[in-house]
Design a protein around this motif. Structure first.
Motif, PDB file in Angstrom:
ATOM      1  N   ALA A   1      43.907 -25.247   7.499  1.00 41.89           N
ATOM      2  CA  ALA A   1      44.192 -24.207   8.484  1.00 41.89           C
ATOM      3  C   ALA A   1      43.272 -24.355   9.686  1.00 41.89           C
ATOM      4  O   ALA A   1      42.182 -24.921   9.597  1.00 41.89           O
ATOM      5  CB  ALA A   1      44.011 -22.823   7.865  1.00 41.89           C
ATOM      6  N   ARG A   2      43.736 -23.827  10.784  1.00 45.20           N
ATOM      7  CA  ARG A   2      42.894 -23.659  11.972  1.00 45.20           C
ATOM      8  C   ARG A   2      42.285 -22.262  11.839  1.00 45.20           C
ATOM      9  O   ARG A   2      42.988 -21.300  11.550  1.00 45.20           O
ATOM     10  CB  ARG A   2      43.741 -23.774  13.226  1.00 45.20           C
ATOM     11  CG  ARG A   2      44.381 -25.149  13.376  1.00 45.20           C
ATOM     12  CD  ARG A   2      45.453 -25.185  14.444  1.00 45.20           C
ATOM     13  NE  ARG A   2      44.902 -24.924  15.761  1.00 45.20           N
ATOM     14  CZ  ARG A   2      45.632 -24.513  16.797  1.00 45.20           C
ATOM     15  NH1 ARG A   2      46.924 -24.318  16.673  1.00 45.20           N
ATOM     16  NH2 ARG A   2      45.062 -24.299  17.964  1.00 45.20           N
TER      17      ARG A   2
ATOM     18  N   ARG B   1      38.437 -12.768  13.649  1.00 44.25           N
ATOM     19  CA  ARG B   1      38.801 -14.090  13.140  1.00 44.25           C
ATOM     20  C   ARG B   1      40.251 -14.070  12.696  1.00 44.25           C
ATOM     21  O   ARG B   1      40.845 -13.016  12.451  1.00 44.25           O
ATOM     22  CB  ARG B   1      37.882 -14.548  12.016  1.00 44.25           C
ATOM     23  CG  ARG B   1      38.069 -13.869  10.660  1.00 44.25           C
ATOM     24  CD  ARG B   1      37.405 -12.557  10.598  1.00 44.25           C
ATOM     25  NE  ARG B   1      37.632 -11.891   9.323  1.00 44.25           N
ATOM     26  CZ  ARG B   1      36.685 -11.456   8.567  1.00 44.25           C
ATOM     27  NH1 ARG B   1      35.437 -11.626   8.907  1.00 44.25           N
ATOM     28  NH2 ARG B   1      36.971 -10.818   7.461  1.00 44.25           N
ATOM     29  N   PHE B   2      40.824 -15.263  12.589  1.00 41.02           N
ATOM     30  CA  PHE B   2      42.224 -15.410  12.204  1.00 41.02           C
ATOM     31  C   PHE B   2      42.417 -16.796  11.615  1.00 41.02           C
ATOM     32  O   PHE B   2      41.959 -17.786  12.177  1.00 41.02           O
ATOM     33  CB  PHE B   2      43.125 -15.233  13.431  1.00 41.02           C
ATOM     34  CG  PHE B   2      44.591 -15.436  13.160  1.00 41.02           C
ATOM     35  CD1 PHE B   2      45.306 -14.561  12.362  1.00 41.02           C
ATOM     36  CD2 PHE B   2      45.262 -16.516  13.720  1.00 41.02           C
ATOM     37  CE1 PHE B   2      46.656 -14.755  12.117  1.00 41.02           C
ATOM     38  CE2 PHE B   2      46.620 -16.714  13.486  1.00 41.02           C
ATOM     39  CZ  PHE B   2      47.310 -15.829  12.677  1.00 41.02           C
ATOM     40  N   HIS B   3      43.084 -16.862  10.474  1.00 50.45           N
ATOM     41  CA  HIS B   3      43.404 -18.134   9.828  1.00 50.45           C
ATOM     42  C   HIS B   3      44.863 -18.475  10.129  1.00 50.45           C
ATOM     43  O   HIS B   3      45.742 -17.667   9.864  1.00 50.45           O
ATOM     44  CB  HIS B   3      43.205 -18.027   8.317  1.00 50.45           C
ATOM     45  CG  HIS B   3      41.788 -17.812   7.916  1.00 50.45           C
ATOM     46  ND1 HIS B   3      41.180 -16.584   7.979  1.00 50.45           N
ATOM     47  CD2 HIS B   3      40.859 -18.681   7.456  1.00 50.45           C
ATOM     48  CE1 HIS B   3      39.925 -16.704   7.571  1.00 50.45           C
ATOM     49  NE2 HIS B   3      39.709 -17.962   7.246  1.00 50.45           N
ATOM     50  N   GLU B   4      45.083 -19.668  10.642  1.00 48.03           N
ATOM     51  CA  GLU B   4      46.428 -20.100  11.009  1.00 48.03           C
ATOM     52  C   GLU B   4      46.783 -21.347  10.179  1.00 48.03           C
ATOM     53  O   GLU B   4      46.302 -22.445  10.454  1.00 48.03           O
ATOM     54  CB  GLU B   4      46.446 -20.431  12.503  1.00 48.03           C
ATOM     55  CG  GLU B   4      47.801 -20.729  13.067  1.00 48.03           C
ATOM     56  CD  GLU B   4      47.695 -20.906  14.570  1.00 48.03           C
ATOM     57  OE1 GLU B   4      47.996 -19.934  15.292  1.00 48.03           O
ATOM     58  OE2 GLU B   4      47.283 -21.999  15.012  1.00 48.03           O
ATOM     59  N   PRO B   5      47.625 -21.175   9.152  1.00 47.01           N
ATOM     60  CA  PRO B   5      47.955 -22.300   8.277  1.00 47.01           C
ATOM     61  C   PRO B   5      48.639 -23.434   9.029  1.00 47.01           C
ATOM     62  O   PRO B   5      49.446 -23.202   9.931  1.00 47.01           O
ATOM     63  CB  PRO B   5      48.927 -21.693   7.254  1.00 47.01           C
ATOM     64  CG  PRO B   5      48.733 -20.220   7.345  1.00 47.01           C
ATOM     65  CD  PRO B   5      48.289 -19.938   8.733  1.00 47.01           C
ATOM     66  N   ALA B   6      48.305 -24.666   8.619  1.00 44.93           N
ATOM     67  CA  ALA B   6      48.921 -25.848   9.209  1.00 44.93           C
ATOM     68  C   ALA B   6      49.640 -26.686   8.152  1.00 44.93           C
ATOM     69  O   ALA B   6      50.746 -27.144   8.381  1.00 44.93           O
ATOM     70  CB  ALA B   6      47.875 -26.682   9.933  1.00 44.93           C
ATOM     71  N   ASN B   7      49.001 -26.888   7.023  1.00 42.25           N
ATOM     72  CA  ASN B   7      49.587 -27.672   5.933  1.00 42.25           C
ATOM     73  C   ASN B   7      49.200 -27.062   4.595  1.00 42.25           C
ATOM     74  O   ASN B   7      48.035 -26.695   4.409  1.00 42.25           O
ATOM     75  CB  ASN B   7      49.075 -29.120   5.962  1.00 42.25           C
ATOM     76  CG  ASN B   7      49.569 -29.884   7.151  1.00 42.25           C
ATOM     77  OD1 ASN B   7      50.728 -30.250   7.199  1.00 42.25           O
ATOM     78  ND2 ASN B   7      48.697 -30.110   8.123  1.00 42.25           N
TER      79      ASN B   7
ATOM     80  N   GLU C   1      37.420 -22.485  17.760  1.00 44.41           N
ATOM     81  CA  GLU C   1      38.368 -22.909  16.731  1.00 44.41           C
ATOM     82  C   GLU C   1      37.663 -23.909  15.839  1.00 44.41           C
ATOM     83  O   GLU C   1      37.018 -24.841  16.318  1.00 44.41           O
ATOM     84  CB  GLU C   1      39.588 -23.580  17.356  1.00 44.41           C
ATOM     85  CG  GLU C   1      40.556 -24.132  16.335  1.00 44.41           C
ATOM     86  CD  GLU C   1      41.677 -24.955  16.936  1.00 44.41           C
ATOM     87  OE1 GLU C   1      42.274 -25.740  16.186  1.00 44.41           O
ATOM     88  OE2 GLU C   1      41.947 -24.827  18.144  1.00 44.41           O
ATOM     89  N   ALA C   2      37.764 -23.700  14.544  1.00 43.88           N
ATOM     90  CA  ALA C   2      37.218 -24.645  13.575  1.00 43.88           C
ATOM     91  C   ALA C   2      38.362 -25.093  12.668  1.00 43.88           C
ATOM     92  O   ALA C   2      39.386 -24.422  12.569  1.00 43.88           O
ATOM     93  CB  ALA C   2      36.108 -23.993  12.754  1.00 43.88           C
ATOM     94  N   GLN C   3      38.169 -26.227  12.059  1.00 44.92           N
ATOM     95  CA  GLN C   3      39.155 -26.750  11.118  1.00 44.92           C
ATOM     96  C   GLN C   3      38.639 -26.494   9.710  1.00 44.92           C
ATOM     97  O   GLN C   3      37.449 -26.651   9.453  1.00 44.92           O
ATOM     98  CB  GLN C   3      39.340 -28.256  11.326  1.00 44.92           C
ATOM     99  CG  GLN C   3      39.567 -28.656  12.772  1.00 44.92           C
ATOM    100  CD  GLN C   3      40.838 -28.073  13.348  1.00 44.92           C
ATOM    101  OE1 GLN C   3      41.897 -28.214  12.768  1.00 44.92           O
ATOM    102  NE2 GLN C   3      40.727 -27.408  14.477  1.00 44.92           N
ATOM    103  N   GLY C   4      39.529 -26.125   8.815  1.00 46.74           N
ATOM    104  CA  GLY C   4      39.087 -25.876   7.455  1.00 46.74           C
ATOM    105  C   GLY C   4      40.145 -26.233   6.433  1.00 46.74           C
ATOM    106  O   GLY C   4      41.344 -26.144   6.699  1.00 46.74           O
TER     107      GLY C   4
END
Length: 194
Positions: A103-104, A81-87, A141-144
């Motif tokens: 994050a995605r 798994r990997f968390h990719e910050p967006a805002n 991919e999930a949104q969180g």
């Protein structure tokens, strides 16, 4: 109409980019995330404060060591798994900082092998449909959204510890892929062995 305001660190990020990592709290999160996503849970201990609360997406609230164990347990079901910050929005509190972030979340699910040895996932990952900003392929991919409270603590990594950790995520995309794989494995199990 007057209302109280306070300064905030606000970033629309492209993953763990240079601008995002300007804030010390974001460096703290990134250091934790690298250990967490590598499942090095024994090295994550110093990141959690003595009074730690974890709130799951379903609203269940767990505190202390029970919260840490539950947080780690909720993610061990993934093969990667990997968390990719967006805002992110970070504001100062009385004893540290609070973050509200989006994050995605990219995950790989465990490989399901049927009776005849067939696999529900290609070993090279070529069937993975989602890509992160680094170009890596993932099953889902999930949104969180995340709400974190950080306690200033000179003994903690980079001078902080997590005090509060809440996840607001929709598991539907992950459950959908998991159900497809389970259905494929069940169909394979029902097929006569050759």
């Amino acid at each position: 109409m007057d209302y109280p305001t306070q300064p905030a660190f606000v970033v629309q990020a492209q993953g763990w980019d240079e601008h995002l990592l300007q804030h010390t709290v974001m460096k703290f999160i990134h250091a934790h995330e690298q250990l967490f996503d590598a499942q090095k849970y024994d090295e994550c201990g110093p990141f959690y404060g003595p009074v730690f609360t974890y709130v799951k997406s379903n609203g269940q609230k767990l505190t202390g060591e029970q919260g840490v164990v539950a947080l780690h347990g909720d993610y061990t079901v993934f093969a990667g798994r990997f968390h990719e910050p967006a805002n992110v929005v970070v504001s100062e509190t009385e004893d540290g900082y609070r973050l509200f972030g989006y994050a995605r979340i990219f995950v790989n699910l465990p490989v399901v092998t049927g009776n005849n040895g067939s696999s529900s996932q290609a070993g090279d990952g070529s069937d993975r449909k989602c890509r992160d900003l680094q170009g890596r392929r993932w099953d889902c991919e999930a949104q969180g959204a995340f709400i974190f409270d950080f306690l200033r603590d000179p003994a903690g990594p980079l001078g902080f510890r997590y005090k509060f950790f809440q996840i607001l995520a929709d598991p539907t995309p992950i459950l959908s892929v998991a159900m497809e794989r389970d259905a494929a494995a069940r169909a394979d199990a029902a097929a006569p062995a050759v």
